[in-house]
Design a protein around this motif. Structure first.
Motif, PDB file in Angstrom:
ATOM      1  N   TRP A 171       0.833  -1.206   0.000  1.00 45.19           N
ATOM      2  CA  TRP A 171       0.000   0.000   0.000  1.00 45.19           C
ATOM      3  C   TRP A 171       0.870   1.260   0.000  1.00 45.19           C
ATOM      4  CZ3 TRP A 171      -4.646   1.199  -1.360  1.00 45.19           C
ATOM      5  CH2 TRP A 171      -5.664   0.241  -1.317  1.00 45.19           C
ATOM      6  N   THR A 172       1.924   1.206   0.813  1.00 42.25           N
ATOM      7  CA  THR A 172       2.843   2.349   0.834  1.00 42.25           C
ATOM      8  C   THR A 172       3.466   2.562  -0.539  1.00 42.25           C
ATOM      9  OG1 THR A 172       3.334   1.878   3.161  1.00 42.25           O
ATOM     10  CG2 THR A 172       4.858   3.316   1.986  1.00 42.25           C
ATOM     11  N   LEU A 173       3.866   1.464  -1.188  1.00 38.88           N
ATOM     12  CA  LEU A 173       4.462   1.562  -2.528  1.00 38.88           C
ATOM     13  C   LEU A 173       3.478   2.173  -3.522  1.00 38.88           C
ATOM     14  CD1 LEU A 173       6.625   0.917  -4.658  1.00 38.88           C
ATOM     15  CD2 LEU A 173       5.644  -1.375  -4.832  1.00 38.88           C
ATOM     16  N   MET A 174       2.242   1.692  -3.512  1.00 38.12           N
ATOM     17  CA  MET A 174       1.254   2.156  -4.473  1.00 38.12           C
ATOM     18  C   MET A 174       0.930   3.636  -4.266  1.00 38.12           C
ATOM     19  SD  MET A 174      -2.608   0.676  -5.066  1.00 38.12           S
ATOM     20  CE  MET A 174      -1.992  -0.984  -4.768  1.00 38.12           C
ATOM     21  N   ILE A 175       0.668   4.015  -3.026  1.00 35.90           N
ATOM     22  CA  ILE A 175       0.286   5.397  -2.736  1.00 35.90           C
ATOM     23  C   ILE A 175       1.472   6.336  -2.916  1.00 35.90           C
ATOM     24  CG2 ILE A 175      -0.625   6.950  -0.969  1.00 35.90           C
ATOM     25  CD1 ILE A 175      -2.663   5.005  -2.160  1.00 35.90           C
ATOM     26  N   LYS A 176       2.672   5.889  -2.536  1.00 33.24           N
ATOM     27  CA  LYS A 176       3.844   6.764  -2.693  1.00 33.24           C
ATOM     28  C   LYS A 176       4.112   7.036  -4.168  1.00 33.24           C
ATOM     29  CE  LYS A 176       7.841   8.340  -0.542  1.00 33.24           C
ATOM     30  NZ  LYS A 176       8.221   8.633   0.829  1.00 33.24           N
ATOM     31  N   THR A 177       3.950   6.021  -5.012  1.00 31.12           N
ATOM     32  CA  THR A 177       4.173   6.208  -6.443  1.00 31.12           C
ATOM     33  C   THR A 177       3.198   7.229  -7.026  1.00 31.12           C
ATOM     34  OG1 THR A 177       4.951   3.925  -6.620  1.00 31.12           O
ATOM     35  CG2 THR A 177       4.327   5.020  -8.657  1.00 31.12           C
ATOM     36  N   GLY A 201      14.708  11.559  -3.469  1.00 35.98           N
ATOM     37  CA  GLY A 201      14.723  10.877  -2.170  1.00 35.98           C
ATOM     38  C   GLY A 201      13.632   9.829  -2.050  1.00 35.98           C
ATOM     39  N   PRO A 202      12.366  10.193  -2.348  1.00 40.00           N
ATOM     40  CA  PRO A 202      11.298   9.186  -2.289  1.00 40.00           C
ATOM     41  C   PRO A 202      11.500   8.006  -3.233  1.00 40.00           C
ATOM     42  CG  PRO A 202      10.345  11.381  -2.241  1.00 40.00           C
ATOM     43  CD  PRO A 202      11.817  11.562  -2.471  1.00 40.00           C
ATOM     44  N   LEU A 203      12.255   8.175  -4.327  1.00 39.83           N
ATOM     45  CA  LEU A 203      12.526   7.034  -5.200  1.00 39.83           C
ATOM     46  C   LEU A 203      13.330   5.955  -4.474  1.00 39.83           C
ATOM     47  CD1 LEU A 203      13.291   8.593  -8.716  1.00 39.83           C
ATOM     48  CD2 LEU A 203      11.454   7.005  -8.120  1.00 39.83           C
ATOM     49  N   VAL A 204      14.154   6.350  -3.498  1.00 41.83           N
ATOM     50  CA  VAL A 204      14.864   5.355  -2.678  1.00 41.83           C
ATOM     51  C   VAL A 204      13.852   4.554  -1.856  1.00 41.83           C
ATOM     52  CG1 VAL A 204      16.584   5.050  -0.863  1.00 41.83           C
ATOM     53  CG2 VAL A 204      16.927   6.800  -2.609  1.00 41.83           C
ATOM     54  N   HIS A 205      12.860   5.243  -1.300  1.00 37.37           N
ATOM     55  CA  HIS A 205      11.798   4.567  -0.544  1.00 37.37           C
ATOM     56  C   HIS A 205      11.008   3.627  -1.453  1.00 37.37           C
ATOM     57  CE1 HIS A 205       8.118   5.076   2.358  1.00 37.37           C
ATOM     58  NE2 HIS A 205       8.575   3.841   2.317  1.00 37.37           N
ATOM     59  N   VAL A 206      10.676   4.091  -2.658  1.00 34.63           N
ATOM     60  CA  VAL A 206       9.942   3.253  -3.613  1.00 34.63           C
ATOM     61  C   VAL A 206      10.740   1.991  -3.947  1.00 34.63           C
ATOM     62  CG1 VAL A 206       9.145   3.142  -6.017  1.00 34.63           C
ATOM     63  CG2 VAL A 206       8.583   5.130  -4.602  1.00 34.63           C
ATOM     64  N   ALA A 207      12.046   2.149  -4.201  1.00 31.94           N
ATOM     65  CA  ALA A 207      12.881   0.995  -4.527  1.00 31.94           C
ATOM     66  C   ALA A 207      12.970   0.027  -3.355  1.00 31.94           C
ATOM     67  CB  ALA A 207      14.281   1.469  -4.933  1.00 31.94           C
ATOM     68  N   CYS A 208      13.066   0.549  -2.138  1.00 32.25           N
ATOM     69  CA  CYS A 208      13.131  -0.328  -0.957  1.00 32.25           C
ATOM     70  C   CYS A 208      11.802  -1.061  -0.750  1.00 32.25           C
ATOM     71  CB  CYS A 208      13.497   0.477   0.286  1.00 32.25           C
ATOM     72  SG  CYS A 208      15.237   0.955   0.334  1.00 32.25           S
ATOM     73  N   CYS A 209      10.681  -0.423  -1.060  1.00 34.73           N
ATOM     74  CA  CYS A 209       9.389  -1.117  -1.015  1.00 34.73           C
ATOM     75  C   CYS A 209       9.396  -2.295  -1.992  1.00 34.73           C
ATOM     76  CB  CYS A 209       8.253  -0.159  -1.361  1.00 34.73           C
ATOM     77  SG  CYS A 209       7.856   1.055  -0.090  1.00 34.73           S
ATOM     78  N   CYS A 210       9.917  -2.073  -3.199  1.00 32.24           N
ATOM     79  CA  CYS A 210      10.009  -3.163  -4.185  1.00 32.24           C
ATOM     80  C   CYS A 210      10.875  -4.292  -3.641  1.00 32.24           C
ATOM     81  CB  CYS A 210      10.590  -2.634  -5.495  1.00 32.24           C
ATOM     82  SG  CYS A 210       9.562  -1.429  -6.347  1.00 32.24           S
ATOM     83  N   GLY A 211      12.039  -3.937  -3.070  1.00 29.20           N
ATOM     84  CA  GLY A 211      12.920  -4.959  -2.522  1.00 29.20           C
ATOM     85  C   GLY A 211      12.270  -5.741  -1.399  1.00 29.20           C
ATOM     86  N   ASN A 212      11.541  -5.057  -0.525  1.00 30.74           N
ATOM     87  CA  ASN A 212      10.864  -5.736   0.586  1.00 30.74           C
ATOM     88  C   ASN A 212       9.776  -6.673   0.087  1.00 30.74           C
ATOM     89  OD1 ASN A 212      10.145  -5.976   3.528  1.00 30.74           O
ATOM     90  ND2 ASN A 212       8.244  -5.086   2.779  1.00 30.74           N
ATOM     91  N   ILE A 213       8.994  -6.230  -0.888  1.00 30.64           N
ATOM     92  CA  ILE A 213       7.900  -7.054  -1.411  1.00 30.64           C
ATOM     93  C   ILE A 213       8.457  -8.287  -2.126  1.00 30.64           C
ATOM     94  CG2 ILE A 213       6.042  -7.101  -3.121  1.00 30.64           C
ATOM     95  CD1 ILE A 213       5.563  -4.107  -2.369  1.00 30.64           C
ATOM     96  N   PHE A 214       9.485  -8.119  -2.946  1.00 33.27           N
ATOM     97  CA  PHE A 214      10.043  -9.266  -3.662  1.00 33.27           C
ATOM     98  C   PHE A 214      10.766 -10.222  -2.724  1.00 33.27           C
ATOM     99  CE2 PHE A 214       9.928  -6.430  -7.530  1.00 33.27           C
ATOM    100  CZ  PHE A 214       8.985  -7.197  -8.200  1.00 33.27           C
TER     101      PHE A 214
END
Length: 818
Positions: free
Chosen positions: A260-266, A283-296
């Motif tokens: 949800w954080t990934l979807m809304i942040k994007t 900066g938020p792109l780092v958060h987006v990438a970490c969300c991807c890493g956590n989900i995968f």
């Protein structure tokens, strides 16, 4: 199940041997048996009460090294839930690493049994590369999507393309045959809102209508962004880098890296950038990438069941985030190493590099800016720099350090005021007010009306024969006889002087608005606004030096290297150096920042000016305070984070910091075999501590081990459900052998399997300087204090943070998570 049995059997029997005899491919150190790179934060019980005690298994202590423990004392299988973590708690690094080694040993021992086991072994070995590949692919794709959508929505504030609604302004006029060189951005297909609504392209009415529509769209985007964040994903606000640093240090924040954080942040990142607020998406792109890493990572048991291994993926993901943010794969790896990661083994370095490479490749394939580059403001300079120019470069470094120090203090003061007043209770109203002020002031000035990335591009770009910007409105010398490849230095025209005044106003505007924008409840990065402020200052300085060299080329500082009619000074280079200096002043990055900027420009010859400016910026900033903006926000939010860069120089002892103090009640402890189930349950209910030391008896106070509150609760609940005869009066035994009990006594409960037999201990005369260093390097959550083997007290990471706050003359109660 078997891996859990192996883990508990090998781990609790002898933690030290489990570490030093590890054969896993993730070996941390060979020989010493001590994990030196762990930096973790305190196991704060942030939800219920003041005291918080966790446990950390790092070194064997005393005579417990030869004790033997059997997991199946309690049940025939591992207890579900033991070894897991609650929200807002810290992971146990060594337990996670031991669990991973036992899993690795089990796979190695089985892989020769059958072809299927060999395939599983290969899958396990390659799962790390697979998860970072998926992370890089997703990060690159999302970054391309965000870039394209943000460009389109930014131009939507000014008009719309009638021939293709999904085209932004530049794309709309690409195929037009009716554009001119001077007005290349005007074409019949692109209509401003004034042309569509009132049918006027010029005049006061047109200007006012475009002004109104600009404010309307800015407020609409900002309101939609903050509403989505507030309703669906509160964790999607802000930069995300302070929280990611805290998570990578071992802290658990459930949902911060979720889907949800990934979807809304994007989505909201696109809206926030398009609204024109003084923020960036890097900066938020780092958060987006970490969300991807956590989900995968949840697709692979190797990472989904091990929090320490998962943080290796997150380190690689943060490198991929910076890679797509700036088009700098190597800079992304160095950023992850220098700025966000605290546990960074060699294998993570390789995987971070691979993730950054894949992400950059995907973004390059998407080509979101249509310039075959990964960023909008990629530039190349061909003019060499001269030794004299180091002086203005260093002055830009001083400006960057002063700006960084001012910004950190002003922004933290405003954020603290937001937290402590009613204003913080109305985040939507705050965003609307900031967006309205930004839009009203930004529209009249063409440099503040521009998207910040486009502004940086214009400031970085050198003036060539094809540039029509007012920054390039120089007076041409028709009598110049010397033919050179580059356009020579020329006297500034009226357009340049007009642009300088507008840039000065834009600089003041950006400085003030960035202070109030960073920290509001929408995704907001700091890289781009800081670079814009530095680029504006740098371009102004560059033009000033250029004109000085033109009018006074006979001065001794110019005479040797700047001939009449030569292109000596490159104002765009000054903008680039200023941008690096200001970003360094705010974040206190050094090596990674220099690499990121030279990857942006593609020029190695400008590394020395960049290094001079960035190091000057850091030194000037450190003179006012050693904290960067991310560390300051970590401290403001009260995250349990011990910064490795911070020095502790006080002469206190462990006895001065440990609890209980003289005025406190006695330390809550468990005895080895004298307590009942009811006694332990009462102790758990009456206290909020996260763990309890286990001693031989109240009289001897000899230390046996340490038991976690969560493990005790789970074990007792499990025993009541699965074992007959376990009642409140059942004796609880932490010893290896059950003491003899009367025949009519209820069945005893053996809990030795959940006991840490080797808690880390220090003596009461250990200097706190050493204790703090131990906590940082070993990633401890607490250590026990003894005197001649007798338990005296306990020091938790919360105690250390409070003590450090007291020594810095701060209020200890104000630094904890709120």
């Amino acid at each position: 199940m078997e891996s859990e049995q192996l883990f508990h059997r090998g781990y609790y029997r002898n933690s030290y041997n489990s570490i030093t005899s590890a054969s896993s491919d993730e070996e941390l150190l060979d020989g010493a048996g001590v994990i030196m790179d762990f930096q973790t934060s305190e196991d704060d019980n942030l939800l219920d009460g003041d005291a918080s005690i966790g446990t950390h298994y790092t070194m064997t202590n005393g005579g417990n090294i030869n004790s033997s423990t059997h997991l199946l004392d309690l049940l025939d299988e591992p207890i579900p839930g033991v070894g897991t973590y609650d929200d807002f708690h810290t992971i146990d690094w060594v337990r996670e690493k031991c669990k991973d080694r036992e899993r690795h040993r089990r796979i190695n021992s089985k892989k020769k049994e059958s072809a299927w086991e060999m395939i599983k072994s290969l899958y396990d070995a390659w799962s790390g590369w697979l998860v970072v590949t998926l992370t890089g692919l997703a990060s690159g794709a999302l970054a391309g999507l965000i870039d394209i959508a943000a460009d389109w929505m930014t131009d939507l504030k000014e008009g719309i393309c009638l021939s293709a609604l999904w085209f932004n302004h530049e794309q709309c006029c690409w195929g037009s045959n009716e554009t001119t060189f001077e007005e290349r951005d005007k074409c019949p297909q692109w209509k401003t809102w004034a042309e569509l609504i009132i049918g006027q392209a010029e005049g006061p009415g047109s200007y006012i209508m475009n002004y109104i529509m600009y404010i309307f769209w800015a407020l609409s985007f900002a309101f939609l962004a903050v509403s989505l964040v507030k309703v669906f994903a509160p964790y999607a606000c802000g930069s995300g880098i302070p929280e990611i640093k805290t998570i990578l240090s071992g802290f658990i924040i459930r949902g911060y890296l979720g889907k949800w954080t990934l979807m809304i942040k994007t989505i909201t990142l696109v809206l926030a950038v398009a609204s024109g607020l003084s923020l960036g998406k890097e900066g938020p792109l780092v958060h987006v990438a970490c969300c991807c890493g956590n989900i995968f990572s949840y697709l692979f048991p190797k990472y989904s069941t091990n929090e320490a291994k998962k943080r290796e993926v997150l380190s690689a993901a943060s490198a991929a985030g910076v890679s797509v943010a700036f088009g700098a794969p190597i800079g992304g790896v160095l950023f992850s190493l220098e700025e966000v990661s605290y546990y960074f083994p060699l294998k993570t370095l390789w995987r971070s590099f691979f993730a950054a490479l894949v992400a950059a490749f995907v973004l390059r394939s998407i080509n979101p800016f249509g310039n075959s580059r990964l960023v909008l403001f990629y530039v190349e300079y061909h003019t060499p720099w001269y030794l004299f120019e180091l002086l203005p470069f260093i002055l830009l470094g001083v400006f960057g350090g002063l700006w960084g120090a001012f910004f950190i203090r002003a922004n933290i003061a405003w954020c603290r005021r937001r937290k402590s007043t009613k204003f913080g209770k109305y985040p939507v109203l705050e965003v609307i007010i900031v967006a309205a002020i930004t839009a009203v002031i930004a529209f009249p000035n063409p440099y503040t009306r521009l998207n910040t990335s486009e502004l940086i591009k214009e400031l970085f770009t050198d003036c060539g024969p094809l540039e029509s910007s007012s920054l390039c409105d120089y007076r041409n010398d028709m009598n110049a006889s010397k033919i050179v490849d580059d356009i020579p230095d020329r006297p500034a025209g009226t357009g340049v002087y007009s642009a300088i005044w507008q840039l000065c106003l834009a600089l003041i505007f950006k400085i003030i608005m960035t202070v109030f924008t960073f920290g509001i409840k929408v995704p907001s990065g700091l890289f781009i606004p800081s670079m814009a402020i530095g680029a504006i200052a740098g371009r102004i300085v560059g033009i000033a030096v250029e004109q000085l060299a033109y009018y006074h080329h006979d001065w001794f500082i110019f005479k040797e290297w700047c001939e009449v009619g030569a292109d000596c000074i490159t104002p765009g280079l000054y903008a680039m150096v200023g941008a690096a200096a200001c970003l360094g002043g705010v974040t206190r990055m050094t090596v990674s920042l220099v690499v990121i900027v030279f990857e942006l420009t593609g020029g190695l010859e400008y590394i020395v000016p960049l290094m001079a400016a960035v190091m000057t910026s850091k030194w000037v900033g450190d003179a006012f305070g050693r904290e960067g903006i991310y560390e300051a926000h970590i401290r403001l939010n009260g995250y349990p984070f011990l910064d490795a860069k911070e020095e502790f120089t006080h002469t206190t002892l462990a006895a001065d910091v440990m609890r209980p103090r003289r005025s406190d009640p006695p330390l809550a402890v468990l005895t080895q075999d004298n307590m009942t189930v009811e006694d332990i349950e009462n102790l758990i209910n009456e206290t909020s501590y996260n763990g309890f030391p286990v001693i031989m008896s109240k009289e001897s106070q000899r230390l046996v081990g340490f038991a976690l509150r969560r493990d005790l609760t789970i074990a007792i609940e499990s025993a009541r459900k699965k074992q007959e005869g376990i009642v409140g009066s059942s004796r609880v035994c932490f010893a290896q052998h059950t003491p003899s009990l009367p025949a009519e006594s209820p069945r005893p409960l053996k809990l030795r399997s959940i006991l840490d037999m080797s808690p880390f201990t220090v003596t009461d005369h250990t200097p706190m300087e050493i204790v703090v260093d131990i906590f940082r390097k070993l990633g401890l959550r607490q250590c026990l204090v003894t005197h001649n083997g007798r338990l005296l007290g306990i020091i938790t990471k919360k105690d250390i943070l409070r003590h450090m706050a007291q020594t810095a003359n701060q209020d200890p109660a104000s630094i904890m998570f709120n």
